[in-house]
Design a protein around this motif. Structure first.
Motif, PDB file in Angstrom:
ATOM      1  N   GLN A   1     -12.172   2.696  -1.111  1.00 16.83           N
ATOM      2  CA  GLN A   1     -12.395   3.505   0.088  1.00 16.83           C
ATOM      3  C   GLN A   1     -11.263   4.507   0.251  1.00 16.83           C
ATOM      4  O   GLN A   1     -10.101   4.127   0.407  1.00 16.83           O
ATOM      5  N   GLY A   2     -11.609   5.813   0.207  1.00 15.97           N
ATOM      6  CA  GLY A   2     -10.578   6.833   0.354  1.00 15.97           C
ATOM      7  C   GLY A   2      -9.581   6.766  -0.786  1.00 15.97           C
ATOM      8  O   GLY A   2      -9.935   6.809  -1.962  1.00 15.97           O
ATOM      9  N   GLN A   3      -8.317   6.627  -0.440  1.00 24.50           N
ATOM     10  CA  GLN A   3      -7.247   6.588  -1.446  1.00 24.50           C
ATOM     11  C   GLN A   3      -6.755   5.171  -1.710  1.00 24.50           C
ATOM     12  O   GLN A   3      -5.613   4.971  -2.119  1.00 24.50           O
ATOM     13  N   GLY A   4      -7.606   4.181  -1.495  1.00 21.54           N
ATOM     14  CA  GLY A   4      -7.156   2.812  -1.729  1.00 21.54           C
ATOM     15  C   GLY A   4      -8.317   1.846  -1.765  1.00 21.54           C
ATOM     16  O   GLY A   4      -9.483   2.223  -1.901  1.00 21.54           O
ATOM     17  N   ALA A   5      -7.973   0.559  -1.650  1.00 16.97           N
ATOM     18  CA  ALA A   5      -8.975  -0.521  -1.658  1.00 16.97           C
ATOM     19  C   ALA A   5      -8.891  -1.251  -0.327  1.00 16.97           C
ATOM     20  O   ALA A   5      -7.817  -1.713   0.078  1.00 16.97           O
TER      21      ALA A   5
END
Length: 499
Positions: free
Chosen positions: A301-305
């Motif tokens: 999700q987005g720039q990460g988990a």
């Protein structure tokens, strides 16, 4: 004038005689001492069929036992390494590694001594005991590619060398996952007369394979529709480890902005109505995986988990890991995860992340990290990776590596040709075998294709595909013994082991 009844009634005489007889018998028993036979009263795996999740059995004795004599005389054939623990008259034997599948076992105990026999000056040994159990058959599933099985879900029993078609010809299977007991399979499929890859619906099908402890099961091949695709496209799905929940990535057919994760019960509650999906109220995400406790889902999700709860407010993540873009695998107990970090130089790092906050880099690759699986039998992580061999044409070469999670040692197991970019692998439940496929794409496919044409995730038309089985050994042993995969007499792709 009253007449007294001084004599004893017949019923009273019988009662008095019985009491005297019982008193004599009790006296004789007391004089003889303890005469309970020393024996095994219960063996929890007797005549049972067990799986990798069954890691211990219990022997219950009729009398307290001399511990060392039991441990020295217990024999299991074929041998299974394990550890003893005791609680009164109960002995628990816990296996070090899962029992290999497709095997019959015999448990024997003779010569073990009663705990108090020596103190009483008696030579009281256990009544000889023989028990038996077996492990589940070695069974694989795959999607057939030859003319007679094209697009159908196929079950092959390696132990019995028997093949079984599970789905009908009018359904083209696209992906599938087994329920934890192996009695049913959740799969997505489109109809054979519909070439739209986004028209997949979700179904279940029975395997006819006995589940835990070999109970009676439904006959193989019963297909039930779980979720249609009338209003939403069903893109990807995941089945929770406990087999109770399905998470689906769905997109609205008329509104492209309506895209996200949904969840639903995997089985009905006994009512006539079918389970219906509910939206997971969260930001749209990419790849996802349900956590081992079946209570949350890990989403790119987005720039990460992000770790989102399946019950409650999913807009508030339970955890967020901004440095990682993807969760590749969880260990069975949920204490460890294999996570991917995407670097600005287009390389990828594989990290081991624990619930204690440890983040350990395992490897770096210029290619892709396609899949990873934790071995429940040893601290080993098996990964299917690619290495970039040509930057100009962007050609990747796939290979399989085993990583010792304690030492970080890497052992390459298999290098595949660069053309095998679509390879998939599956680790057996007992940790003793690795399945993989070798898809052969069709060269110069015609513009007009039959509606039952099979394609890879990359859109390549599949001409045929072979299945391979590689035996596995601990990394220390694999360093001295050359292991070679063998080709199975089967044609198909997406091979997976039944639990």
């Amino acid at each position: 004038m009253t007449k007294s009844k001084a004599f004893i009634q017949p019923l009273d005489r019988i009662a008095i005689a019985l009491m005297l007889l019982l008193s004599v018998l009790i006296g004789l028993i007391i004089l003889q001492g303890d005469v309970v036979t020393t024996r095994v009263r219960e063996f929890t795996w007797q005549n049972q069929q067990i799986g990798a999740e069954d890691n211990s059995f219990t022997l219950t004795f009729s009398r307290p036992m001399e511990v060392k004599s039991v441990e020295d005389n217990l024999k299991i054939e074929p041998p299974l390494a394990g550890k003893f623990s005791w609680a009164g008259r109960r002995m628990v034997y816990t296996l070090v590694t899962p029992a290999p599948y497709g095997t019959n076992y015999k448990v024997q105990l003779q010569g073990a001594k009663d705990k108090f026999a020596e103190q009483e000056g008696k030579n009281r040994v256990i009544q000889p005991f023989v028990g038996s159990f077996r492990t589940r058959d070695r069974i694989i599933l795959y999607i057939g590619t030859d003319k007679e099985e094209q697009g159908q879900l196929v079950l092959y029993n390696l132990t019995e060398e028997q093949k079984r078609l599970l789905t009908p010809k009018d359904l083209i299977v696209m992906d599938f996952e087994s329920f934890p007991d192996g009695e049913k399979i959740l799969f997505s499929a489109r109809t054979a007369n519909n070439q739209d890859l986004l028209s997949a619906q979700l179904y279940t099908v029975t395997t006819g394979v006995p589940g835990k402890y070999g109970q009676e099961v439904e006959p193989a091949g019963r297909v039930d529709l779980i979720l249609d695709s009338k209003d939403y496209q069903n893109l990807k799905f995941d089945l929770s480890p406990d087999g109770q929940t399905i998470v689906i990535q769905r997109g609205n057919k008329t509104n492209p902005g309506d895209f996200g994760l949904w969840f639903m019960p995997a089985t009905s509650d006994g009512s006539a109505e079918k389970p219906t999906p509910k939206r997971l109220e969260s930001q749209p995400g990419g790849d996802f995986m349900i956590t081992p406790d079946s209570q949350a889902v890990a989403v790119a999700q987005g720039q990460g988990a992000a770790i989102l709860p399946l019950q409650g407010d999913a807009s508030k993540p339970l955890d967020f890991l901004p440095q990682f873009g993807l969760v590749q695998a969880f260990s069975k107990d949920g204490s460890q995860a294999a996570m991917v970090k995407f670097n600005t130089d287009y390389t990828r790092d594989l990290f081991l992340v624990t619930n204690q906050g440890v983040q350990k880099q395992l490897l770096k690759t210029t290619g892709s990290i396609l899949s990873c699986q934790f071995d429940i039998a040893s601290p080993t992580l098996y990964c299917l990776l690619t290495q970039l061999v040509s930057k100009e044409q962007y050609i990747e070469q796939p290979y399989v590596v085993a990583i010792d999670l304690k030492t970080g040692q890497q052992k390459p197991l298999l290098v595949l040709p660069p053309a095998q970019r679509n390879v998939q692998m599956s680790l057996s439940a007992d940790g003793l075998g690795l399945l993989f496929d070798q898809v052969v794409p069709q060269t110069n496919p015609p513009a007009s294709l039959p509606t039952n044409t099979l394609k890879t995730d990359d859109g390549d038309v599949i001409a045929t595909s072979s299945l391979w089985l590689m035996p596995l050994l601990p990394i220390a042993d694999a360093a001295t013994v050359e292991i070679r995969p063998e080709q199975l007499p089967l044609t198909g792709f997406r091979p997976r082991w039944l639990p």
